[in-house]
Design an enzyme around this catalytic site. Structure first.
Site: not given
Ligand code: TRP
Ligand code: ZN
Length: 886
Positions: A280, A283-284, A317, A320
């Site tokens: 999907g 979350e970098n 995300e 995170h």
């Protein structure tokens, strides 16, 4: 290639990869406080990565071998403190680089490697998608970018220089803050951008994007006054479809501030939409990368369900950033530390923004149809596994959704205030660390218990939830003393054996319950903590009566368990008509639906119960019945196929499909006047903008499917017409209503959907999925033909899943007794596995229920599995196939 002699070697032999074990965890013997990367893009098939790792050995007395991972890298040069390393000083193989005796003092290791992103079809590491270069490093992709330990407990500050052709790659992104951007002094056709991320992070959060992208810019002002620049980067032409994702991001930022007091911590937040993506979104740190189907959306091109999903994934995300990035995982056995918690947080976000009870029902239905299925099959595993071969195989609904349920149970047991004190302590205590799920539970109970009050449950016993696989089952027997007004409930729990775990211990199970007494309505909600194998709870002081009161159990779905209460039909109908807990009310209806559908699937319809249900539905549908269209549509929805299959002695998906079709036909014909007047009642609200109008649209779609099944030509033509209309929700509802019916309207609707959306890949995948799941005599040939369709992109997991997932959603074709569907699937999985192991091994799980089928189908799956097993498979797919054959 020099073979390594290291004992830590992960070399596989004869296709067998030794498993990784939680009990083998050792800290990495070096820290790497700083990393400098210089990424020079010469061509999309040639990128040079220079990495300076600033290493500090933990032991300054004795040399410890340094082992770095590296996959599909061409090592060009290697230097230690600036001096080239002699080839006798290191060992290199397909998977790792070892320096047996590195310095005992801090040193800098420099490697230069060449990568070919264009040849990289795995969608891990650095790869090309639609002309742009992009990365995916979780879980173990960084080793495809440079030599590095690539484990989540090694946290470093990164400085990244990217250099590329300015015309072809005008946008160059990485994590953190942009430090500088300029043309190259000696070549104006090229430019460089330097990024620096002040937060130490694990390698799996590294990201880099280079491409010709359009930017949509906005701002968010945090509670403490930081002005954050928000940028969304999409392909040219996609700009008009970004407003929803951007608005969702701002709502997420505000929610985390108001509920958790957590603010964003940098001045920039970038999001990139990528067509070729395994999952999907990712979350970098400050550079989220999204599957483009989870960014590009408006009401005309996305359904209400998709809009809600996009909002929740954007939230997920973003959340995170604290639950995952600021506090990360010590090792991958702790994956649920970040994923379970972040799912819990995104569930609460959606509940707060929309409807808490309906969100709970959605999540319960999803858990029952995916996680319970996983828990009862060959790939069952605990929320905290103790061994794995390929970590990619553990991005599962157990780690994510069951993990979230464990956290929700802690909240139920502790109460919301004490729970939130525990959460605050967790974020404070472990900020900047790589933590474990034990750390999490400790922080929750320490924070909650700071008020000196007893916790109310045994924490050590609660921890078993993390280690024990399988869905616990609770049986409830009630005894009513009508003269004394005393109700006793005896609850008994058991957890079935799962692979590798025969015997199970009793768990801590929070049971929220209440009683409904005739003429008195619902009593107060109570919490009972079931923590023994068998326990009795007694409720005194109820009004004496001959009839036992109705018991409402597991309200709000208070635990991820199944239960059997032997409740009388009268009780189920009473709860269905009016329990004040939406989940318990819906669940009573689900039990009734099951008792209708299963006998029909067995060819023995329960006509008496069917007519009682028709009466109950008649009351719900009447003008003075259920007013809220979303609640009504939810109550009328059948249990999912996976759940129904699990209740059959021999799972028979085609029989279940037939039964639900028959039932829709019956309901549509018997309730036609009420259904039609409900349709008329909501018609004027259908064009409201999401989230308004979603209940009305949901109800409309459901009624279409019942009426269309009953042959109502008005409903059929309205459903087909919707495909031309302004609402994707109604278009898809119309298609779904027509899909099971062999009629002209269906073919016409599919054709017009095709013609209308063929230029928009993200939406067109839906057409692939619809085509593949439409029951037709020649369906399998048509599915095969889809794979040669000019717009089918075998490199895009979305397309692959649309077609092959669509086939699985076509029970008569996939489960054909001659095994043709299974065989086709096996061959496709083998082909996908050649290019993309992550997508292939996820697909291979479609066979996981095979031992519950009848003997003919079992034999057919067995043949398909042996076709798979005899192919040259990736470690990922091999692990899944081996488990399924065991
Ligand atoms: N961590 C991601 C999430 O938010 C999921 C993820 C794990 C992922 N591995 C991935 C996404 C590989 C894309 C590709 O849940
Ligand atoms: Zn996640």
């Amino acid at each position: 290639m020099v073979p390594t002699a290291s004992s830590e070697s992960a070399i596989s032999w004869a296709g067998v990869t030794p498993p990784k074990r939680l009990s083998d965890y050792r800290p990495f013997p070096f820290s790497i406080p700083r990393i400098e990367l210089n990424v020079v893009v010469h061509q999309p098939d040639s990128v040079l990565v220079t990495a300076d790792l600033h290493l500090e050995p933990s032991d300054s007395k004795a040399a410890t071998p340094l082992i770095l991972r590296g996959v599909d890298l061409e090592l060009i040069s290697i230097l230690l403190d600036g001096h080239p390393l002699e080839s006798s000083s290191y060992l290199l193989n397909d998977e790792q680089l070892e320096i047996p005796s590195p310095p005992t003092q801090p040193f800098t290791l420099t490697t230069v490697s060449r990568l070919d992103p264009q040849a990289n079809t795995s969608l891990e590491g650095l790869y090309e998608s639609g002309g742009m270069l992009t990365t995916q490093c979780e879980a173990e992709g960084f080793r495809r970018i440079t030599f590095h330990p690539d484990r989540p407990d090694v946290l470093s500050r990164y400085r990244v220089r990217i250099e590329a052709d300015r015309a072809r790659f005008p946008v160059l992104l990485s994590n953190g803050n942009e430090i500088s951007a300029s043309a190259l002094a000696d070549d104006a056709s090229r430019h460089e951008v330097v990024w620096e991320d002040p937060f130490p992070k694990p390698s799996y959060l590294f990201a880099l994007v280079a491409g010709d992208l359009r930017e949509i810019k906005d701002h968010y002002s945090t509670a403490s006054g930081r002005d954050v620049t928000l940028r969304l980067h999409v392909e040219a032409g996609d700009e008009p479809f970004t407003a929803h994702a951007m608005a969702s991001l701002k709502r997420s930022m505000a929610w985390d501030e108001s509920v958790y007091g957590l603010e964003y911590d940098l001045d920039e937040f970038n999001t990139v939409a990528v067509r070729h993506f395994n999952m999907g979104a990712m979350e970098n740190k400050s550079l989220n990368i999204f599957n483009s189907k989870l960014v590009l959306a408006d009401a005309e091109s996305a359904t209400d369900g998709e809009l809600e999903r996009i909002e929740s994934v954007v939230g997920h995300e973003y959340f995170h950033n604290w639950s995952g990035n600021r506090i990360t995982c010590r090792d991958w056995f702790q994956l649920s530390l970040k994923e379970g918690l972040t799912v819990f947080r995104d569930q609460c976000f959606t509940a707060d923004l929309h409807s808490e009870p309906l969100k709970r029902i959605e999540d319960a239905a999803m858990l029952r149809n995916t996680q319970f299925r996983e828990d009862s099959g060959p790939t069952a595993h605990p929320v905290k596994p103790d061994s794995y071969q390929a970590i990619d195989n553990f991005y599962t609904t157990t780690i994510y959704e069951k993990g979230a349920e464990l956290i929700r149970m802690l909240r139920t047991l502790l109460g919301p205030e004490r729970f939130m004190r525990g959460m605050s302590l967790y974020f404070k205590r472990h900020d900047g660390e790589a933590a474990t799920t034990e750390d999490f539970v400790n922080a929750i109970v320490d924070g909650a218990g700071a008020d000196g009050q007893p916790l109310g449950f045994d924490v050590e016993q609660f921890r078993l939830w993390y280690h024990q696989a399988g869905t616990p089952h609770v049986t409830v027997k009630s005894h009513w003393d009508g003269e004394a007004g005393r109700l006793s409930l005896t609850l008994q729990q058991s957890t079935p054996p799962t692979p590798g775990q025969e015997r199970k211990q009793p768990l801590v199970i929070p049971v929220l319950w209440s009683v409904l007494q005739a003429n008195e309505g619902a009593g107060e909600e109570r919490l009972f903590v079931l923590d023994q194998e068998t326990q009795t709870v007694v409720l005194e002081g109820l009004s004496p009566a001959a009839q036992p009161p109705v018991v409402s159990l597991f309200r709000r779905f208070s635990a991820p368990v199944t239960w059997a209460s032997g409740q009388a039909l009268d009780d189920l109908f009473a709860l269905f008509a009016g329990d004040n807990d939406a989940f318990a009310r819906w669940d009573a209806g689900q039990q009734l639906w099951k008792r209708l559908i299963l006998p029909r699937a067995a060819g023995t319809p329960e006509s008496e119960l069917e007519s009682r249900m028709l009466d109950a539905l008649g009351q719900l549908l009447a003008v003075d019945g259920e007013k809220d269209p979303a609640v009504l549509a939810t109550l009328l929805a059948f249990p999912g196929p996976a759940e129904l299959e699990s209740l059959q002695k021999e799972a028979d998906p085609p029989a279940l499909e037939r039964a639900t079709c028959e039932l829709r036909e019956l309901l549509g014909s018997q309730l036609a006047p009420l259904l039609t007047s409900r349709l008329d009642g909501v018609a004027s609200s259908l064009d409201q903008v999401w989230p308004a109008g979603q209940g009305e649209r949901q109800l409309t779609g459901l009624i279409w499917s019942w009426l269309a099944a009953a042959g109502d030509s008005g409903a059929r033509s309205d459903a087909a017409q919707a495909v031309e209309g302004p609402s994707m929700t109604l278009a898809r509802a119309g298609l779904r209503a027509l899909q099971p019916i062999d009629c002209d309207e269906r073919d016409q609707a599919l054709r017009s959907f095709h013609d209308r959306w063929q230029e928009r890949p993200v939406i067109f995948d839906t057409w692939f999925s619809l085509e593949a799941s439409t029951p037709r005599a020649d369906a399998l040939e048509r599915v095969a033909a889809l794979l040669d369709h000019p717009r089918y992109d075998p490199m895009a997991p979305n397309s692959v899943r649309a077609v092959l997932g669509g086939l699985v959603g076509n029970p008569r074709v996939f489960h054909a007794l001659d095994g043709s569907g299974y065989q086709f699937m096996a061959e496709q999985i083998i082909a996908v596995d050649q290019r993309n192991a992550i997508t292939a091994s996820r697909l291979a799980k479609v066979f996981s229920r095979w031992r519950t089928y009848g003997s003919e189908r079992q034999a057919a799956v067995k043949r398909a599995l042996s076709t798979l097993a005899s192919a040259d498979l990736s470690t990922n797919t091999r692990e899944v196939v081996t488990l399924m054959e065991a």
